[in-house]
Design a protein around this motif. Structure first.
Motif, short mmCIF file in Angstrom:
data_model
loop_
_atom_site.label_atom_id
_atom_site.label_comp_id
_atom_site.label_asym_id
_atom_site.label_seq_id
_atom_site.Cartn_x
_atom_site.Cartn_y
_atom_site.Cartn_z
N ARG A 250 0.74 -1.36 0.01
CA ARG A 250 0.12 0.06 0.14
C ARG A 250 0.92 1.24 0.05
N PHE A 251 2.04 1.20 0.82
CA PHE A 251 2.95 2.27 0.67
C PHE A 251 3.29 2.46 -0.73
N ARG A 252 3.76 1.42 -1.46
CA ARG A 252 4.41 1.56 -2.85
C ARG A 252 3.22 2.35 -3.75
N ALA A 253 2.23 1.88 -3.53
CA ALA A 253 0.99 2.58 -4.24
C ALA A 253 0.82 3.93 -4.07
N ARG A 254 0.89 4.21 -3.07
CA ARG A 254 0.87 5.70 -2.68
C ARG A 254 2.11 6.52 -2.99
N ARG A 255 3.13 6.00 -2.97
CA ARG A 255 4.53 6.57 -3.46
C ARG A 255 4.49 6.91 -4.77
N ASP A 256 3.96 5.89 -5.79
CA ASP A 256 3.85 6.03 -7.02
C ASP A 256 3.06 7.21 -7.51
N ILE A 257 1.91 7.25 -6.90
CA ILE A 257 0.93 8.33 -7.08
C ILE A 257 1.41 9.91 -6.71
N LEU A 258 1.95 9.75 -5.52
CA LEU A 258 2.71 11.00 -4.88
C LEU A 258 3.74 11.53 -5.79
N VAL A 259 4.84 10.80 -5.98
CA VAL A 259 6.19 11.28 -6.89
C VAL A 259 5.60 11.54 -8.21
N LYS A 260 5.00 11.02 -8.73
CA LYS A 260 4.56 11.33 -10.37
C LYS A 260 3.78 12.43 -10.49
N LEU B 161 4.22 15.21 -7.97
CA LEU B 161 4.82 16.22 -7.43
C LEU B 161 5.80 16.54 -8.55
N ASN B 162 6.49 15.62 -9.44
CA ASN B 162 6.96 16.02 -10.72
C ASN B 162 6.27 16.63 -11.61
N ASP B 163 4.90 16.24 -11.72
CA ASP B 163 4.01 16.99 -12.74
C ASP B 163 3.95 18.33 -12.25
N ILE B 164 3.87 18.56 -11.03
CA ILE B 164 3.76 19.87 -10.50
C ILE B 164 4.99 21.03 -10.67
N LYS C 130 13.19 12.29 -6.78
CA LYS C 130 13.51 10.96 -7.25
C LYS C 130 12.48 10.02 -6.57
N THR C 131 12.26 9.04 -7.40
CA THR C 131 11.41 7.97 -6.65
C THR C 131 12.28 7.47 -5.42
N PRO C 132 11.77 7.38 -4.12
CA PRO C 132 12.55 6.67 -3.07
C PRO C 132 12.32 5.46 -3.19
N GLY C 133 13.43 4.82 -2.58
CA GLY C 133 13.63 3.33 -2.63
C GLY C 133 13.14 2.52 -1.39
N GLY C 134 12.74 3.51 -0.25
CA GLY C 134 12.37 2.90 1.06
C GLY C 134 11.41 4.10 2.02
N ALA C 135 11.33 3.58 3.17
CA ALA C 135 10.47 4.37 4.22
C ALA C 135 9.36 4.79 3.52
N PHE C 136 8.86 6.01 4.22
CA PHE C 136 7.32 6.67 3.35
C PHE C 136 7.34 8.09 3.33
N TYR C 137 8.66 8.54 2.71
CA TYR C 137 8.92 9.86 2.51
C TYR C 137 9.31 10.03 1.21
N PHE D 10 11.22 13.27 -0.73
CA PHE D 10 11.77 14.49 -0.47
C PHE D 10 12.09 15.28 -1.74
N ALA D 11 11.36 16.52 -1.85
CA ALA D 11 11.21 17.23 -3.01
C ALA D 11 11.90 18.48 -3.07
N ASP D 12 12.41 18.82 -4.30
CA ASP D 12 13.20 20.08 -4.31
C ASP D 12 12.46 21.01 -4.75
N VAL D 13 12.10 22.15 -4.07
CA VAL D 13 11.13 23.03 -4.41
C VAL D 13 11.73 24.47 -4.72
N SER D 14 12.83 24.32 -4.96
CA SER D 14 13.63 25.52 -5.37
C SER D 14 12.74 26.49 -6.46
#
Ligand SMILES: Cc1ncc(COP(=O)(O)O)c(C=O)c1O
Length: 380
Positions: free
Chosen positions: A290-300, A302-305, A310-317, A319-323
């Motif tokens: 379930r974490f993996r499915a959420r990660r994929d939605i979130l990372v895509k 964020l990058n679209d915005i 980068k797609t994180p390999g573990g944990a449930f965070y 880390f996005a560059d907002v500069s």
């Protein structure tokens, strides 16, 4: 009238953000929180039942400070078979949470004026506890384009360096260190005779990669202090249960601290831990899926915005560059005030996190989608 030791330590920045979010909620705002550091799932039922049984069976007394023998044995067995660590139960200290374990480790191995190395960015509490122990933190830069691996680590070693802290999979980045990165760290630790604290609390929350324990590498057994716990893998944050495997002198130092402070982890909670290790592991796999499915939605999303991540390999965070939109502090505040979305500014985790925000996806897919849409509106 507080001690000078305490003055070295600042309030946790992650707590600050969640306090603002709580205030907004109290005023009636519908805040979506991406700032949580804990799984949103319930503890698996068989674990709750084992603890409840122990409670009703009268396991309500002091336990040995190091933990109940059955649990220490089960942890040692897990560390031998899953992590290839050469340990037995006498090396295992059961603690009320990994956080307490880290506190005891720092106080056991660090002296005034020692240096401890953190890879920037790092989980908030390491720096505070290093300072509390009277030592200084030396921040080593990392490479965001390559698993946030440490850069030029050897250049930061001095004759005062006593400890290197390694956290993989990592908070706040979700990065997973592969064998070559770990080997590099191990070689330096061995060459300079330095201890390593290996925080493996996110070990089981890992996607399509293998977790590797530093203490299993050649020459690392005696210099690695391995920390792990039940909070993240088994959704047991409130139970407060963690553990450490360490060589005898360090184990004994920690035991001394533990027996004079918290005494032990809670008695019946330790039986829950035993059930977690010895019972079915299917709930862990399901949570990770379930974490993996959420990660994929979130990372895509964020990058679209335009929040580069980068797609994180573990944990449930993530880390996005907002500069592109400002620094992490400004963007976090804007998201909270304008969009009622709570994230954690990357600066909470070290200087190099300044341009980042940490987004925890320990929340439902609906919240993630709604949060992404609010972030997009707020930043466009
Ligand atoms: C990297 C890291 N280590 C340790 C801990 C503490 O875990 P515990 O709940 O077992 O004290 C956390 C919790 O957020 C963490 O993120």
């Amino acid at each position: 009238m507080t001690s000078s030791r305490l003055k070295r330590v600042e309030e946790s920045a992650t707590i600050k953000v969640s306090n603002i979010a709580t205030n907004l909620r109290q005023q009636g705002a519908d805040v979506i929180s991406f700032s949580l550091g804990e799984p949103d799932f319930d503890t698996p039922k068989h674990i709750c039942e084992a603890a409840a049984d122990a409670l009703y069976m009268g396991e309500t007394h002091y336990t040995p400070s190091a933990g109940i023998p059955q649990l220490r044995e089960a942890i040692a067995e897990k560390l031998r078979t899953e992590n290839q660590l050469d340990v037995n139960a006498s090396n295992v200290l059961v603690t009320p949470g990994a956080k307490q374990a880290i506190f005891e480790i720092m106080l056991t191995v660090l002296d005034d004026g020692d240096e401890a190395i953190l890879f920037d960015p790092a989980w908030v509490s390491y720096d505070s506890v290093i300072k509390f122990a009277g030592a200084d933190t030396v921040w080593v830069p990392t490479d965001p384009s390559d698993s946030f691996k440490p850069l030029d680590l050897e250049e930061f070693i001095t004759d005062k360096t006593r400890l290197i802290v390694v956290n993989t999979p990592g908070n706040p980045t979700g990065a997973v260190y592969d064998r070559s990165i770990l080997k590099n760290i191990a070689d330096i630790a061995i060459d300079h005779d330095i201890l390593v604290l290996s925080d493996e609390i996110y070990e089981k929350i890992i996607y399509d990669r293998e977790h590797m324990s530093l203490g299993s590498m050649e020459g690392m057994q005696d210099r690695t202090i391995t920390v792990n716990g039940f909070s993240k893998a088994y959704a047991m944050t409130g139970w407060r249960l963690g553990y450490v495997a360490a060589r005898p002198d360090i184990f004994n130092g920690m035991l001394k601290l533990q027996s004079h402070s918290v005494s032990s982890a809670t008695s019946f909670v330790q039986y829950g831990g035993l059930a977690a290790l010895q019972g079915p592991q299917q709930p862990v796999t399901e949570m990770v899926d379930r974490f993996r499915a959420r990660r994929d939605i979130l990372v895509k999303g964020l990058n679209d915005i335009g929040l580069k991540c980068k797609t994180p390999g573990g944990a449930f965070y993530a880390f996005a560059d907002v500069s592109e939109f400002g620094d992490g502090d400004t963007v976090s505040e804007k998201l909270l005030v304008d969009a009622h979305v709570a994230v954690t500014p990357g600066s909470a985790f070290g200087e190099s996190g300044r341009d980042f925000i940490r987004i925890s996806y320990a929340t439902s897919q609906e919240n993630i989608k709604e949060g992404l849409s609010r972030i997009e509106s707020a930043l466009s």
